[in-house]
Design a protein around this motif. Structure first.
Motif, mmCIF file in Angstrom:
data_model
loop_
_atom_site.group_PDB
_atom_site.id
_atom_site.type_symbol
_atom_site.label_atom_id
_atom_site.label_comp_id
_atom_site.label_asym_id
_atom_site.label_seq_id
_atom_site.Cartn_x
_atom_site.Cartn_y
_atom_site.Cartn_z
ATOM 1 N N GLY A 327 0.768 -1.647 0.171
ATOM 2 C CA GLY A 327 -0.126 0.175 -0.246
ATOM 3 C C GLY A 327 0.839 1.069 0.005
ATOM 4 N N GLU A 328 0.535 2.218 0.530
ATOM 5 C CA GLU A 328 0.842 3.653 0.259
ATOM 6 C C GLU A 328 2.229 3.184 1.356
ATOM 7 N N ALA A 329 3.936 3.981 0.820
ATOM 8 C CA ALA A 329 4.389 3.867 1.704
ATOM 9 C C ALA A 329 4.152 4.911 2.642
ATOM 10 N N VAL A 340 8.241 -1.368 10.808
ATOM 11 C CA VAL A 340 7.301 -1.008 11.586
ATOM 12 C C VAL A 340 6.308 -0.503 10.820
ATOM 13 N N ALA A 341 6.431 -0.536 8.737
ATOM 14 C CA ALA A 341 5.537 -0.296 8.309
ATOM 15 C C ALA A 341 5.184 -1.868 7.653
ATOM 16 N N HIS A 342 5.575 -2.772 8.224
ATOM 17 C CA HIS A 342 5.136 -4.459 7.370
ATOM 18 C C HIS A 342 3.747 -4.371 8.735
ATOM 19 N N ALA A 343 2.933 -5.170 8.160
ATOM 20 C CA ALA A 343 1.972 -5.894 8.927
ATOM 21 C C ALA A 343 1.757 -6.935 9.994
ATOM 22 N N ASP A 344 3.604 -7.637 9.573
ATOM 23 C CA ASP A 344 3.547 -8.777 10.525
ATOM 24 C C ASP A 344 4.771 -8.115 11.285
ATOM 25 N N VAL A 345 5.539 -7.208 11.317
ATOM 26 C CA VAL A 345 6.218 -6.517 12.458
ATOM 27 C C VAL A 345 5.235 -6.155 13.256
#
Length: 589
Positions: A327-329, A340-345
């Motif tokens: 999605g959006e950067a 932290v932008a990554h869902a799994d993190v």
């Protein structure tokens, strides 16, 4: 690693979730109001950051050293210990009668958490001192209390616990160390002990050793054991330390996986002069006072390491740029987005924080029961609190120590390759916390204690009382927390079913599932604590911000939907297999 004691979380927890007012109203705590309490919490943060965090690395390497029979503490530890004692931290929760500050155990829990989170190796010397005082207060003679307890309270002397021998660990009935009575009423102790935490050092004037040994001619097994008190340096008639050393030899310092700053010693006693604590043949009961205090403290150690791990993992996840989020950067002007932008993190960190919040609530709930057991106005109230704490002690020790280890490993994973090297400090957390799952009894030992002595011992009365309390709290949740209510009711029902299974099943099969039962108890209590957190956060009537309350509610829900389901698998495993299968497993293994 820039550790901060989670003061806001502790304040919210105690002020809005666990009824600190009730604790401070107990007899003996009249000198501690809320302002004093939270001022001390603030001071704890300053002490651990300025004194313990600064020497943690030196504790890991070079660590403590043995030179010509004398153990020397890691660089900086001596200075930190001096401040620790002079500022009164060692005396925080000990009796005023003997020089202590007599502050609540829930406040002591905050000290323990902060010390473990910054420097676990150093923290252990305080735990030993505290445990020796508890044992002497329960079983020591008036003279032993008068001479030893004030010196241990102010930290001028330090204490040790000598149980393990080269041929026996958990099975203390195999102890061979012997005691022969001298003409003057003292005893001569001869034997070898290993794995003695802070067994010797140069930070205090004297060291007081509590030693389990068997009086010559006593029956074999645990009922033949007695407890003895032996000083490193002999005392004069007035109870002052002399230059005459007792016949105690430090044979070596164990080369350990972690906690290098804590000298874990092998000790030889050769006709060492000692005095009995309590009665002959009652040594194990006396030592268990110290061991139970230690088990609660080990849970706090796991909690402290877990908090440190989550803090450093969260900070790294915000700083480290790696890949682009779906999605959006998050960082369009930069070459990559933060981890932290990554869902799994985010899933990992949110679940970890939810477990941390509930685990801290569980730990401080246990500390509040300790306050009630010591300070309640009536014998009946003290007895009831002690019974509850007795059931929860093995759960707190096992679950929180394993949580600390799990969170430390999670922090390494979050750091990737940087977590595997020493630069960021998280690999030390993994090495240091690993011992907490072992000492003072492994998780299997705690689980056995839970199902045999605690749950089956009182026909499940205390545990069933907890189930009833959970259901009552579920009924009191507002309609907006219907999902939390459902989760708590399910957790309570599962705990009730599993407790009934423990009570109705043959002991061999119960013991094979004991660790799974302990996990069901721990996760059920975590759900209970999460529900109480959710209720307080939803009300939002305290001094915290709206965002803070919203975050606590999210974390509570994360615990309920992402960690609590583990209890379902433990329930299935608990009851799995043909009855007697585990007992016949010797044919397979």
């Amino acid at each position: 690693m820039d550790y901060q004691l989670p003061q806001r979380d502790i304040t919210f927890l105690l002020d809005e979730v666990l009824n600190l007012d009730d604790t401070l109203a107990l007899p003996g705590y009249e000198h501690c109001d809320k302002d004093t309490f939270f001022a001390v919490v603030d001071a704890i943060n300053g002490f651990v950051r300025d004194n313990l965090a600064t020497c943690n690395e030196a504790g890991d390497s070079p660590g403590a050293k043995l030179v010509d029979g004398q153990v020397y503490a890691a660089p900086g530890f001596g200075d930190a210990y001096k401040v620790f004692c002079e500022d009164g931290w060692n005396a925080l929760a000990l009796e005023e009668e003997y020089g202590g500050q007599q502050l609540p155990f829930v406040l002591h829990a905050a000290l323990r958490e902060g010390m473990a989170g910054t420097n676990l190796a150093f923290a252990l010397i305080h735990e030993l001192n505290f445990g020796v005082v508890e044992a002497l207060m329960a079983y020591g003679s008036d003279d032993q209390k008068t001479v030893y307890v004030p010196q241990l309270t102010n930290g001028n002397w330090a204490g040790t616990m000598n149980l393990t021998e080269p041929h026996c660990g958990t099975d203390l009935g195999l102890i061979r160390t012997k005691a022969v009575q001298n003409d003057d009423g003292s005893y001569a102790i001869t034997g070898n002990k290993i794995f003695i935490t802070w067994g010797d050092h140069d930070m205090s004037e004297n060291v007081a050793h509590l030693i389990l040994a068997r009086v010559e001619g006593a029956q074999p097994g645990p009922r033949g054991l007695s407890l003895f008190l032996a000083p490193k340096y002999m005392l004069d008639a007035d109870g002052n330390t002399t230059d005459t050393q007792n016949t105690i030899t430090i044979a070596g310092i164990e080369n350990k996986m972690g906690i290098h700053g804590s000298p874990t010693c092998a000790i030889s006693f050769e006709d060492t002069k000692a005095w009995i604590v309590g009665e002959e043949g009652k040594g194990l009961a006396a030592m268990f006072v110290m061991m139970n205090a230690a088990r609660l403290s080990v849970g706090q150690q796991g909690l402290g390491i877990a908090e440190a791990a989550i803090q450093t993992a969260t900070a790294y996840a915000h700083e480290r740029l790696q890949g682009r989020a779906d999605g959006e950067a998050w960082n369009p002007a930069g070459p990559a987005d933060p981890l932290v932008a990554h869902a799994d993190v985010r899933r990992r960190l949110l679940t970890a924080q939810g477990e941390m919040d509930a685990g801290r609530a569980f730990a401080y709930f246990g500390a509040s029961l300790l306050d009630e057991a010591h300070r309640s106005a009536t014998p009946e109230a003290r007895k009831a609190a002690d019974a509850k704490l007795s059931v929860l002690t093995p759960v707190l020790k096992s679950y929180l120590s394993e949580m600390g280890s799990r969170m430390a490993n999670e922090a390494v994973q979050m750091h990737g390759g940087h977590g595997f090297i020493k630069d960021y400090g998280v690999e030390q957390l993994v090495r240091d916390v690993r011992i907490t799952e072992i000492y003072e009894g492994t998780s299997a030992v705690q689980a056995r204690d839970l199902v045999t002595r605690k749950v089956r011992g009182d026909s499940g009365a205390v545990m069933k009382g907890f189930v009833a309390d959970m259901l009552a709290d579920a009924d009191a949740l507002p309609a907006e927390l219907a999902d939390v209510q459902t989760a708590l009711r399910d957790a309570a029902a599962r705990l009730g079913r599993c407790t009934d299974w423990v009570l109705s099943t043959a002991q061999g099969d119960v013991l094979s599932g004991a660790c799974d039962y302990l996990e069901v108890v721990a996760l059920s209590f975590s759900a209970w604590m999460a529900a109480r957190i959710a209720k307080a956060a939803h009300a939002g009537t305290g001094a915290q911000s709206a965002d803070y309350y919203a975050d606590r509610l999210d974390c509570a829900r994360a615990l309920l939907v992402r960690a609590l389901p583990r209890a379902l698998s433990h329930e299935m495993i608990l009851q799995a297999g043909e009855p007697g299968m585990i007992c016949r497993a010797d044919r397979c293994i």
